[in-house]
Design a protein around this motif. Structure first.
Motif, PDB file in Angstrom:
ATOM      1  N   PRO A  19      73.118  56.019  -4.399  1.00 50.95           N
ATOM      2  CA  PRO A  19      74.007  56.510  -3.348  1.00 50.95           C
ATOM      3  C   PRO A  19      74.927  57.593  -3.922  1.00 50.95           C
ATOM      4  O   PRO A  19      75.428  57.464  -5.046  1.00 50.95           O
ATOM      5  N   LYS A  20      75.132  58.634  -3.158  1.00 49.30           N
ATOM      6  CA  LYS A  20      75.890  59.778  -3.666  1.00 49.30           C
ATOM      7  C   LYS A  20      77.268  59.402  -4.213  1.00 49.30           C
ATOM      8  O   LYS A  20      77.655  59.869  -5.288  1.00 49.30           O
ATOM      9  N   PRO A  21      78.028  58.547  -3.495  1.00 54.49           N
ATOM     10  CA  PRO A  21      79.346  58.202  -4.051  1.00 54.49           C
ATOM     11  C   PRO A  21      79.250  57.519  -5.415  1.00 54.49           C
ATOM     12  O   PRO A  21      80.096  57.720  -6.288  1.00 54.49           O
ATOM     13  N   VAL A  22      78.191  56.729  -5.607  1.00 55.88           N
ATOM     14  CA  VAL A  22      78.005  56.051  -6.895  1.00 55.88           C
ATOM     15  C   VAL A  22      77.668  57.081  -7.961  1.00 55.88           C
ATOM     16  O   VAL A  22      78.238  57.086  -9.064  1.00 55.88           O
ATOM     17  N   ALA A  23      76.738  57.994  -7.618  1.00 53.16           N
ATOM     18  CA  ALA A  23      76.357  59.032  -8.578  1.00 53.16           C
ATOM     19  C   ALA A  23      77.583  59.873  -8.940  1.00 53.16           C
ATOM     20  O   ALA A  23      77.789  60.217 -10.103  1.00 53.16           O
ATOM     21  N   ASP A  24      78.394  60.174  -7.938  1.00 47.97           N
ATOM     22  CA  ASP A  24      79.586  60.990  -8.194  1.00 47.97           C
ATOM     23  C   ASP A  24      80.576  60.260  -9.109  1.00 47.97           C
ATOM     24  O   ASP A  24      81.138  60.855 -10.037  1.00 47.97           O
ATOM     25  N   ALA A  25      80.770  58.973  -8.855  1.00 49.22           N
ATOM     26  CA  ALA A  25      81.714  58.205  -9.686  1.00 49.22           C
ATOM     27  C   ALA A  25      81.206  58.105 -11.122  1.00 49.22           C
ATOM     28  O   ALA A  25      81.978  58.204 -12.079  1.00 49.22           O
TER      29      ALA A  25
END
Lengths: 641, 279
Positions: free
Chosen positions: B171-177
């Motif tokens: 998930p993008k938010p996970v990748a970003d974090a």
């Protein structure tokens, strides 16, 4: 030296089967026997770290050397834009064949087809490997990987992690290396600089290393030595390379017999921050990815003194979009750089020194909004603002080309072995895959391809027949002589007690190189450089000033050795550039251009790899030619119109 | 600048723009820590830094000082640096008591002299922490960081064994974090800023990067324990001052320390059957 025949060992047959067949034909070392072989890897950037980790994981005894305090400082870390792979995740018509074709064409038909095809093939495995090891590539909201496009391609095949792709890939390779260090399969030597290659009876025996903290000079022997020590762009003093990047390891291998191929092929990166003053120590690159959303222009009128936002559309020259409508701002690096030089030389440069062109984001900001642009390029915009004090959201960036990458390097065959048996070279340090011009996002691809997926297979072919042979012991006279030579050389620098700093000579050498062997070369200019370099080199040897001793940290002493090698390499670059009477990729000879100013190749006479051998003195190099043949990508005048 | 630096140069070619632009200059007094080696006690030496262009980076200013010292037959100041783009993490320095100097989110190499004012006194010291022993002058040994990463800062995957990259959606938010944590450059400013010389932010960033990702789950708890335990062998303990996140040139948040502590606790509970055993 003159009887060297260059056997590229390129396999024949259908190009898509060559690597598969070759892997089957190379000899294997069985898992239990791998620990009987010692391999030295010098350099811990993408190529070196990935190779050392993989070789260690396979069970070989590996010693890894880096002159940094930790492997993760290697300059691969600064690569910004991305890494290419023929995944076709965007469904826009990409394929292994297209990546192969684009790379051969982008290299202006001066690369080996077999190598490039293999590179394109393993590119897909690299992405799989990196994602599995936790490289946080950019993603779409659905959780799948995002791509962007880069110069020289009309598909989106570039994987990226904001503007820090090199950092993330290197941290991935470094983590794999760290794991092997912990397991004990890799012995890591930090702050250790390789200063000589030792060759005994025509075979690689090991290296001589100086501990940069204690000054101690030691020998290390192995069955094979792998040089992954990066490029030589710092011969120009000002470049986008890190301060310590140097040619020393590769050059000293060259002096021991390794051929140096295509030294004149170097890449000028079109989008760097223009230099501002004489004290400047390096140039900072702004990722090519910015050309996805930034438009390059200069004012029509050279005397225009208005700010960028005051110049109306009709009075701007978007020269790349005008001259190359189908590729526009995404033409390859050599084309973009040369065009920037043309407009600046015509007096249309912008900025306080009139030494740049605009890279303007205003239409993208209107089209995409600030948030999207910020998300894509945030760290680059910040970096630009920190250096120049100007905000790219408000005023266009000022950019100008700068030396960035060197396509030339140690000659290697299809197995990545130099002409000295047992000495290998990978990544930017070798010459192999980019021809006369490298496409953006392909350096990371090559470094990891060599380290994870090529060398670990091909090295077995050399090692297997040596089973149960011990490496040459380090008390062999050849090692002792090499150690003594290293100590003597350092003592010589310390003993000169001249007037000028090492940096002074480096800066002067850089000016000669940039003026006469830079973006545009002429016969007269190169001859001038060939006269000036030896004169300056003589001055360096009798007038350099290095204080301190060689028993402790001495950064000037380290640099003295590196600059010494740059002098010799710089001379060879000019020789190579002079002999290559054609223009191709990053090598532009003003005498050889088409009517509209594009590079004019001479395939009849120069379709070969020019590999130089060292004979006693720098000026005595012998040229050996490896002919190139193109069965799949038929050479044509490159057109990006 | 000394006369030696103004020798006539080679004839400039058309391709090199000639600098005509003169930037504003300032005069500073530098107090620089000089120490010959680990056994030397070290001392401050004062240097006049005159005519420093505001467009210089801090390290370019030190280059100029070094050229001047050399001209006076004094050994140049030793300091670590390399990329000068704020990404390799080589540069360090305490500048007026602050790691990487006064500018937030900026490594020393990207700090420019326009952030200083004419007549200012600038104190330049190495990063101070017991676990970063001084090598020479401003150069310190940060190799304890490598020991932490070697203990578990990886996801085991052998080249050739990985599945297709898009088989692991993140998930993008996970990748970003994960990416924000992975942006750590390993410079050690967090340790230098910490009153306890703790390396919790560095370790938490390394752990957070991998523990957040689906790929990192298999080794999540073993990784956390091994890295935290190694960290404690070398560094002081965290007492939540938060100085580390202020000093971090990549602005990594101490939220990652909370995440690390949570995983460490969870790991201890999961593995409590081992608690009474000697290692």
């Amino acid at each position: 030296m003159s009887d060297i025949t260059l056997d590229s060992k390129s396999p024949s047959g259908p190009i898509q089967d060559r690597w598969t067949n070759h892997k089957f034909s190379v000899k294997l070392v069985n898992p239990a026997n791998k620990r009987k072989f010692d391999i030295i890897v010098v350099g811990t950037g993408l190529a070196g770290a990935s190779a050392a980790a993989t070789l260690g994981g396979l069970g070989y005894n590996v010693k890894a050397f880096t002159f940094h305090d930790t492997p993760r400082r290697a300059h691969s870390i600064a690569a910004q834009g991305g890494i290419n792979a023929a995944k076709n995740y965007h469904g826009d018509g990409d394929s292994i064949y297209r990546l192969f074709y684009d790379t051969v064409k982008g290299g202006d038909y001066r690369a080996r087809e077999s190598n490039v095809y293999r590179l394109a093939q393993v590119s897909v495995d690299i992405i799989d490997q990196c994602v599995a090891q936790g490289v946080p590539f950019a993603r779409e909201y659905g959780g799948l990987l995002d791509n962007r496009s880069f110069g020289g391609a009309q598909v989106s095949r570039t994987f990226y992690a904001a503007g820090q792709t090199g950092q993330q890939l290197l941290l991935g390779a470094y983590s794999a290396l760290a794991q092997q260090v912990h397991k004990g399969t890799v012995e890591l030597h930090t702050r250790s600089e390789m200063l000589d290659l030792v060759v005994v009876d025509g075979q690689t025996a090991g290296i001589v290393v100086r501990d940069l903290i204690t000054g101690e000079v030691t020998s290390h022997s192995a069955h094979a030595v792998v040089l992954a020590t990066g490029g030589y762009g710092n011969v120009f003093y000002l470049s986008t390379n890190a301060m310590a990047c140097n040619v020393t390891a590769a050059w000293r291998a060259h002096r021991r017999g390794a051929l140096f191929a295509n030294p004149c092929y170097m890449q000028i990166h079109p989008t760097c921050i223009p230099s501002s003053d004489d004290f400047q120590s390096k140039l900072t690159l702004m990722s090519e990815s910015l050309r996805n959303d930034g438009r390059i222009w200069v004012p029509n009128n050279p005397d225009d003194t208005r700010g960028a936002d005051q110049i109306p559309e009709g009075e701007r020259d978007y020269y790349l979009e005008r001259k190359y409508p189908s590729f526009g701002n995404l033409v390859p690096r050599d084309v973009a750089s040369r065009n920037a030089k043309t407009v600046v030389d015509a007096g249309k440069g912008i900025g306080p020194l009139k030494n740049g062109v605009y890279l303007d984001f205003s239409s993208s900001l209107l089209r995409l909004g600030r948030d999207v642009v910020k998300e894509r390029y945030d760290n680059l915009f910040e970096m630009y603002e920190r250096i120049t004090g100007e905000d790219p959201f408000k005023t266009p960036m000022r950019i100008y080309p700068a030396v960035h990458y060197t396509m030339g390097g140690l000659w290697v065959d299809y197995n990545l072995m130099t002409n000295i048996p047992g000495c290998y070279s990978m990544g930017e340090a070798n010459f192999s895959d980019h021809g006369a011009n490298r496409l953006g996002a392909s350096a990371l691809m090559q470094g990891l391809a060599d380290g994870y997926f090529v060398l670990p297979y091909t090295i077995g072919d050399y090692l297997a027949p040596q089973l149960n042979q011990k490496p040459v012991p380090t008390d062999h006279p050849a090692f002792k002589a090499a150690e003594a030579a290293v100590r003597d050389q350092n003592a010589r620098y310390l003993g000169v007690k001249g007037k000028y700093s090492v940096d002074h000579f480096h800066r002067e050498l850089g000016k000669i190189m940039w003026d006469y062997c830079g973006m545009e070369r002429t016969e007269a200019g190169l001859n001038k450089a060939l006269a000036e370099i030896p004169a300056l080199y003589t001055e360096f040897k009798k007038d350099v000033k290095v204080l301190g001793d060689d028993q402790s940290v001495n950064q000037s002493l380290e640099r003295a050795g590196r600059v010494d090698d740059f002098f010799q390499l710089g001379y060879l670059m000019c020789q190579d550039a002079l002999h290559r009477e054609e223009s191709c990729g990053g090598h532009f000879r003003a005498e050889h251009q088409t009517d509209d100013g594009e590079a004019q190749r001479d395939d009849e006479n120069f379709s070969y790899v020019g590999a130089w051998g060292f004979n006693h003195a720098v000026a005595d190099g012998t040229l050996h030619k490896e002919p190139l043949s193109f069965e799949y990508c038929k050479p044509s005048q490159r057109s990006y119109k | 600048m000394t006369a030696t630096m103004n020798r006539p140069l080679g004839e400039p070619g058309a391709s090199r723009p000639k600098p005509v632009h003169v930037s504003k200059t300032i005069n500073l007094t530098l107090k620089v820590w000089r120490q010959k080696g680990p056994k030397d006690t070290g001392r401050f030496e004062t240097y006049k830094a005159e005519g420093i262009s505001e467009d210089m980076s801090f390290l370019e200013m030190l280059d100029v000082i070094n050229e001047r010292l050399l001209a006076e037959n004094k050994e140049p100041i030793t300091f670590d640096h390399d990329c000068r783009e704020g990404i390799c993490g080589s540069c360090s320095l305490m500048i007026n008591g602050i790691p990487h100097g006064p500018e937030t989110a900026t490594a020393t190499c990207q700090l420019h002299m326009r952030k200083f004012h004419d007549g200012q006194e600038v104190v330049v010291e190495p990063f101070r922490a017991t676990s970063f022993p001084i090598v020479k002058d401003l150069m310190v040994d940060r190799s304890a960081f490598d020991r932490i990463v070697e203990a578990g800062g990886y996801i085991t995957v052998f080249p050739g064994s990985a599945p297709d990259a898009n088989l692991i959606p993140v998930p993008k938010p996970v990748a970003d974090a994960a990416f924000i944590a992975a942006a750590c450059i390993g410079c050690g400013a967090c340790v230098a800023a910490c009153p306890n010389g703790a390396a919790n932010l560095f370790t938490a960033a390394k752990i957070g990067h991998m523990n957040l990702l689906p790929q990192g789950q298999a080794e999540r708890y073993a990784r956390t324990e091994a890295m935290v335990d190694t960290m404690e062998k070398f560094f002081g303990s965290c007492t939540n001052h938060g100085e580390c996140q202020e000093a971090c040139p990549k602005e990594i948040s101490i939220d990652y320390i909370a995440l690390m502590n949570k995983d460490y606790l969870r790991s201890k509970l999961k593995n409590r059957r081992y608690l009474s055993r000697k290692p």
